[in-house]
Enzyme design. Sequence first.
Site, PDB file in Angstrom:
ATOM      1  N   TYR A  69       0.795  -1.022  -0.226  1.00 30.39           N
ATOM      2  CA  TYR A  69      -0.076   0.093   0.096  1.00 30.39           C
ATOM      3  C   TYR A  69       1.108   1.313  -0.096  1.00 30.39           C
ATOM      4  O   TYR A  69       1.962   1.059   0.194  1.00 30.39           O
ATOM      5  CB  TYR A  69      -1.088   0.062   1.125  1.00 30.39           C
ATOM      6  N   ARG A 117       0.627  -0.957  10.514  1.00 31.40           N
ATOM      7  CA  ARG A 117       1.076  -2.067  10.067  1.00 31.40           C
ATOM      8  C   ARG A 117       2.215  -2.016   8.963  1.00 31.40           C
ATOM      9  O   ARG A 117       2.177  -1.072   8.012  1.00 31.40           O
ATOM     10  CB  ARG A 117      -0.134  -2.707   9.226  1.00 31.40           C
ATOM     11  N   LEU A 193       0.343 -16.856   9.936  1.00 34.37           N
ATOM     12  CA  LEU A 193       0.415 -18.476  10.196  1.00 34.37           C
ATOM     13  C   LEU A 193       0.674 -18.745  11.752  1.00 34.37           C
ATOM     14  O   LEU A 193       1.669 -19.505  11.921  1.00 34.37           O
ATOM     15  CB  LEU A 193       1.559 -18.961   9.279  1.00 34.37           C
ATOM     16  N   ARG A 216      -6.757 -16.013   9.470  1.00 32.23           N
ATOM     17  CA  ARG A 216      -7.357 -17.505   8.836  1.00 32.23           C
ATOM     18  C   ARG A 216      -7.968 -18.277   9.794  1.00 32.23           C
ATOM     19  O   ARG A 216      -8.946 -18.908   9.656  1.00 32.23           O
ATOM     20  CB  ARG A 216      -6.585 -18.000   7.853  1.00 32.23           C
TER      21      ARG A 216
HETATM   22  C1  FMN Z   1     -10.036 -12.958   3.849  1.00 28.71           C
HETATM   23  C2  FMN Z   1      -8.793 -12.171   3.999  1.00 28.71           C
HETATM   24  C3  FMN Z   1      -8.616 -10.764   3.878  1.00 28.71           C
HETATM   25  C4  FMN Z   1      -7.637  -9.774   4.107  1.00 28.71           C
HETATM   26  N1  FMN Z   1      -7.411  -8.633   4.099  1.00 28.71           N
HETATM   27  C5  FMN Z   1      -6.422  -7.921   4.525  1.00 28.71           C
HETATM   28  C6  FMN Z   1      -6.327  -6.522   4.286  1.00 28.71           C
HETATM   29  O1  FMN Z   1      -7.301  -5.838   3.785  1.00 28.71           O
HETATM   30  N2  FMN Z   1      -5.624  -5.967   4.702  1.00 28.71           N
HETATM   31  C7  FMN Z   1      -4.373  -6.435   5.275  1.00 28.71           C
HETATM   32  O2  FMN Z   1      -3.563  -5.686   5.984  1.00 28.71           O
HETATM   33  N3  FMN Z   1      -4.260  -7.559   5.667  1.00 28.71           N
HETATM   34  C8  FMN Z   1      -5.455  -8.193   5.248  1.00 28.71           C
HETATM   35  N4  FMN Z   1      -5.394  -9.863   5.227  1.00 28.71           N
HETATM   36  C9  FMN Z   1      -4.008 -10.499   5.677  1.00 28.71           C
HETATM   37  C10 FMN Z   1      -4.217 -10.648   7.243  1.00 28.71           C
HETATM   38  O3  FMN Z   1      -4.479  -9.424   7.854  1.00 28.71           O
HETATM   39  C11 FMN Z   1      -3.289 -11.570   7.992  1.00 28.71           C
HETATM   40  O4  FMN Z   1      -1.937 -10.706   7.823  1.00 28.71           O
HETATM   41  C12 FMN Z   1      -2.716 -12.510   6.993  1.00 28.71           C
HETATM   42  O5  FMN Z   1      -3.800 -13.600   6.674  1.00 28.71           O
HETATM   43  C13 FMN Z   1      -1.899 -13.475   7.893  1.00 28.71           C
HETATM   44  O6  FMN Z   1      -2.399 -13.885   8.841  1.00 28.71           O
HETATM   45  P1  FMN Z   1      -3.059 -15.385   8.997  1.00 28.71           P
HETATM   46  O7  FMN Z   1      -2.080 -16.322   8.722  1.00 28.71           O
HETATM   47  O8  FMN Z   1      -3.410 -15.436  10.774  1.00 28.71           O
HETATM   48  O9  FMN Z   1      -4.103 -15.715   8.217  1.00 28.71           O
HETATM   49  C14 FMN Z   1      -6.532 -10.504   4.922  1.00 28.71           C
HETATM   50  C15 FMN Z   1      -6.278 -11.959   4.985  1.00 28.71           C
HETATM   51  C16 FMN Z   1      -7.645 -12.749   4.538  1.00 28.71           C
HETATM   52  C17 FMN Z   1      -7.668 -14.322   5.054  1.00 28.71           C
END
Ligand code: FMN
Length: 267
Positions: A69, A117, A193, A216
């Site tokens: 971004y 972030r 993760l 997730r």
């Molecule tokens: C459906 C979905 C939408 C996401 N949208 C954004 C977003 O708009 N902005 C952002 O910084 N990260 C977004 N992410 C990333 C998450 O904030 C996170 O950093 C990433 O999924 C890794 O974490 P996790 O392994 O717990 O899923 C999104 C993730 C998912 C699964």
Amino acid sequence: MGGKPLAETDPEAWQTVGPSAIPFAPGWPAPKAADRSDLDRLRGAFVEAAQRACRAGFDLVEVHGAHGYLLHEFLSPLANQRTDEYGGSLENRMRFPLEVLRAVRQAVGQDMPLGMRISATDWVDGGFNPDEAVRFVAAAKAEGVDYVCVSSGGMAPQGLPPVASGGIAPGYQVPFADRIRRETGMTTRAVGLIVEPRQAEAIIAEGRADFVALARAFLDDPRWVWHAADTLGASAVAPCPPQYRRARPEQWPGAGMRALADAAARA
Ligand SMILES: Cc1cc2nc3c(=O)[nH]c(=O)nc-3n(C[C@H](O)[C@H](O)[C@H](O)COP(=O)(O)O)c2cc1C
């Protein structure tokens, strides 16, 4: 949409703006390189968004400076090839993000928690990297930022953690949060993760981050917090509406059955 840019002929497409007119990848539209009036307008847009968040009653404001971004683009030498005071050295590349943080802090007041972030690395040689991230976070701290959420990547399609060093493995971004926390004293949030309650607990208990965020795992299990409390033997940590109490371990023997079945299958 669908991981691709909108067609330029699409009535909903808009002119994007970046530090330099460099497309994300071949075939993608080039953003317009921001001029002085664009920078003023964009900084003002961050301020207005933060003010709307305050009016809407949010408890904190988090400025997005990760994942390719705009503010990440200013930080990264891959996207920022400006020759004015906003490009070149890290000091110059940090200038616009720091101006935005200063303006947002001023707008929201001293009492509103303010976070950011970041992507601690572009995962590309010659890109933004953890050494620069440490220096940027130290400067952001001086602007009154209360915490950083340490993510990575999003700057270039090829920017992924190398498989040779473990690739996208459990907690693969935690080392960046850990280092930033140690070297700057900034409060950090680890993300990426983090799935298992014991894994999340260890990150905090070992002092590698001050808090964790999960995405997730919550899509998979919206009751993750309750189940983590059960796993870790914590008493109720989140309010449980009365209509759900019948499915909690105190009232439902089935609550422990999956864990027992998993343990039995492993034995
Ligand atoms: C459906 C979905 C939408 C996401 N949208 C954004 C977003 O708009 N902005 C952002 O910084 N990260 C977004 N992410 C990333 C998450 O904030 C996170 O950093 C990433 O999924 C890794 O974490 P996790 O392994 O717990 O899923 C999104 C993730 C998912 C699964």
